[in-house]
Scaffold this motif. Structure first.
Motif, mmCIF file in Angstrom:
data_model
loop_
_atom_site.group_PDB
_atom_site.id
_atom_site.type_symbol
_atom_site.label_atom_id
_atom_site.label_comp_id
_atom_site.label_asym_id
_atom_site.label_seq_id
_atom_site.Cartn_x
_atom_site.Cartn_y
_atom_site.Cartn_z
ATOM 1 N N ALA A 15 -0.673 -1.913 -34.813
ATOM 2 C CA ALA A 15 -1.182 -1.406 -36.089
ATOM 3 C C ALA A 15 -2.628 -1.828 -36.326
ATOM 4 N N SER A 16 -3.006 -2.985 -35.788
ATOM 5 C CA SER A 16 -4.368 -3.474 -35.985
ATOM 6 C C SER A 16 -5.337 -2.964 -34.931
ATOM 7 N N GLY A 17 -4.843 -2.184 -33.962
ATOM 8 C CA GLY A 17 -5.702 -1.602 -32.956
ATOM 9 C C GLY A 17 -5.961 -2.473 -31.746
ATOM 10 N N GLN A 18 -5.276 -3.622 -31.623
ATOM 11 C CA GLN A 18 -5.469 -4.486 -30.468
ATOM 12 C C GLN A 18 -4.748 -3.986 -29.229
ATOM 13 N N ALA A 19 -3.765 -3.117 -29.420
ATOM 14 C CA ALA A 19 -3.025 -2.520 -28.305
ATOM 15 C C ALA A 19 -2.686 -1.089 -28.681
ATOM 16 N N ASP A 20 -2.323 -0.288 -27.667
ATOM 17 C CA ASP A 20 -2.075 1.137 -27.887
ATOM 18 C C ASP A 20 -0.605 1.475 -28.092
ATOM 19 N N TRP A 21 0.281 0.677 -27.469
ATOM 20 C CA TRP A 21 1.702 0.998 -27.581
ATOM 21 C C TRP A 21 2.537 -0.233 -27.314
ATOM 22 N N ILE A 22 3.843 -0.103 -27.602
ATOM 23 C CA ILE A 22 4.808 -1.181 -27.388
ATOM 24 C C ILE A 22 5.925 -0.618 -26.525
ATOM 25 N N VAL A 23 6.082 -1.172 -25.327
ATOM 26 C CA VAL A 23 7.236 -0.853 -24.484
ATOM 27 C C VAL A 23 7.875 -2.190 -24.174
ATOM 28 N N SER A 24 8.741 -2.674 -25.081
ATOM 29 C CA SER A 24 9.197 -4.062 -25.003
ATOM 30 C C SER A 24 10.564 -4.241 -25.651
ATOM 31 N N ASN A 25 11.520 -3.356 -25.313
ATOM 32 C CA ASN A 25 12.893 -3.489 -25.804
ATOM 33 C C ASN A 25 12.930 -3.688 -27.325
ATOM 34 N N LEU A 26 12.144 -2.891 -28.044
ATOM 35 C CA LEU A 26 12.016 -3.040 -29.491
ATOM 36 C C LEU A 26 12.898 -2.027 -30.203
ATOM 37 N N TYR A 27 13.779 -2.513 -31.080
ATOM 38 C CA TYR A 27 14.644 -1.622 -31.842
ATOM 39 C C TYR A 27 13.805 -0.866 -32.870
ATOM 40 N N ALA A 28 13.982 0.439 -32.914
ATOM 41 C CA ALA A 28 13.210 1.288 -33.821
ATOM 42 C C ALA A 28 13.867 1.296 -35.192
ATOM 43 N N THR A 29 13.170 0.794 -36.200
ATOM 44 C CA THR A 29 13.685 0.775 -37.556
ATOM 45 C C THR A 29 12.629 1.292 -38.519
ATOM 46 N N GLU A 30 13.065 1.783 -39.671
ATOM 47 C CA GLU A 30 12.110 2.253 -40.685
ATOM 48 C C GLU A 30 11.225 1.118 -41.172
ATOM 49 N N GLU A 31 11.802 -0.083 -41.295
ATOM 50 C CA GLU A 31 11.010 -1.226 -41.755
ATOM 51 C C GLU A 31 9.856 -1.491 -40.795
#
Length: 308
Positions: A121-137
Motif C-alpha cells: 500500500a505504501s509503494g515499497q513493493a508491487d505485490w504479495i505472493v505469500s500465502n496471505l488469506y484474502a479478507t475485506e479487512e
C-alpha cells in the motif's frame, strides 16, 4: 528454457515504512531453473494465452515486480537452507510462473507478516505472493486480492493433544494460542473469550509472534498450547518434529488465499488474474502443489476481491 534472467535483489526491511537495511542478490530455486537459480516455465510462457497477455500488457514486459513476502512458511516460502541468497516454495514458483507468462522478473522484500499489506500500500513493493488469506479487512488496507487457493487451517499441538483441543471452539478455554501478528485467526480465537466466560471458564490467551517458526518454538518450549495456520504448514512442522508435535484438527475457514496488488493498479491486477487462469487450466498450479507436498491445496477460481 527461457533466457537466463539476472539475479534478483532482496531488500531487507523491518516494517512498512522502515529504511532499507541491506541489499543482496537473491533468487528463487526450482527443479526447473536457469543459471541464476530462478524457476522458469517455457511451456507456459509460450502458450497462446500468455503470448496474447504479453501483447495486451506491453508495459509489464521486461520490468521487475517486487514481491513483499514473509519467508517463514515451509512449503510456501522460506529461505533455502542450502543457500541463504535464495527463496524456495510453492508461492515462489507460482510468482515465477506468473512472471514468465506476463514477461516480467521478480525480486523480493521480506517483511513481518503484519507488514505485508502496508508494504504494498505504501509503494515499497508491487505485490504479495505469500500465502496471505484474502479478507475485506486486509483489502481495506489498500490492496486488491486475486484468489488462487482455498483455506484449510490446521491446529498444531504437542503429541497426544494433552489439552483436548477440537477446533476454534470452547476447547480453547484456558489455553495459550501462539499466532502470527496480523493472522485472521487472532480475532477468531479472541472471540471465544465471551463463550468461555459464559461457561465459567477462562478465556484463551493469544500470544503473538513475528513468524510461524517463533510460534512453533513457543509450543516446543511449553509456552503455548496450540498454533494455527494452513494445514500443509502444520503438517510440515509435524514432519520436522514427529515425536513432539501433532495435529488436533483441520478447520475449513471461509477465506481464500490471494495475491495482493496495489489498489487501483487494475492493469497489473487483471493481468495477474488472467495468468492465474492459464496456470490453473494448464495444470501447473496442481503440479506445483504436488512438488511442494501441499496435499490439502485446493484450487480456487481466480476472482478479485476489491473494496476500492
Amino acid at each position: 528454457m527461457l533466457p537466463t534472467k539476472s539475479p534478483r535483489t532482496v531488500v531487507l526491511a523491518t516494517g512498512a515504512v522502515a529504511a532499507l537495511l541491506a541489499v543482496s542478490a537473491c533468487t528463487s530455486t526450482s527443479s526447473a531453473s536457469d543459471d541464476a537459480g530462478e524457476a522458469t516455465y517455457a511451456d507456459l510462457a509460450g502458450s497462446a494465452a500468455c503470448v496474447e497477455l504479453r501483447e495486451k500488457n506491453p508495459d509489464l514486459v521486461g520490468t521487475t515486480k517486487t514481491n513483499a513476502l514473509n519467508p517463514h512458511t515451509p512449503g510456501y516460502e522460506v529461505v533455502n537452507p542450502e543457500n541463504p541468497d535464495e527463496y524456495m516454495g510453492f508461492d515462489i514458483d507460482l510468482g515465477d510462473a506468473i512472471g514468465d507468462c506476463l514477461g516480467f522478473d521478480v525480486d523480493y522484500l521480506p517483511v513481518g507478516f503484519a507488514e505485508l499489506v502496508p508494504t504494498v500500500a505504501s509503494g515499497q513493493a508491487d505485490w504479495i505472493v505469500s500465502n496471505l488469506y484474502a479478507t475485506e479487512e486486509r483489502a481495506n488496507g489498500g490492496v486488491d486480492f486475486i484468489s488462487y487457493s482455498k483455506v484449510f487451517d490446521g491446529i498444531l499441538v504437542t503429541t497426544g493433544n494433552p489439552k483436548g483441543i477440537t477446533g476454534i471452539d470452547t476447547s480453547l478455554c484456558g489455553t495459550t494460542v501462539a499466532l502470527n501478528k496480523g493472522y485472521v485467526e487472532v480475532p477468531l480465537v479472541e472471540a471465544m473469550g465471551p463463550e468461555c466466560e459464559a461457561e465459567g471458564l477462562v478465556a484463551p490467551t493469544v500470544s503473538l509472534f513475528d513468524s510461524s517458526a517463533d510460534c512453533v518454538q513457543a509450543i516446543l518450549a511449553g509456552r503455548a498450547d496450540a498454533y494455527m495456520n494452513d494445514i500443509n504448514t502444520v503438517k510440515g512442522y509435524i514432519a520436522e518434529h514427529p515425536d513432539e508435535l501433532d495435529s488436533a484438527e483441520t478447520v475449513m475457514l471461509d477465506y481464500e488465499i490471494g495475491i495482493g496488488v496495489l489498489q487501483g493498479d487494475h492493469e497489473f491486477r487483471d493481468a495477474v488474474q488472467a495468468a492465474l487462469v492459464e496456470i490453473q487450466e494448464s495444470g501447473l498450479q496442481a503440479e506445483l502443489a504436488t512438488k511442494w507436498k501441499l496435499d490439502e491445496n485446493a484450487l480456487a477460481e481466480p476472482t478479485i476481491l476489491s473494496v476500492g
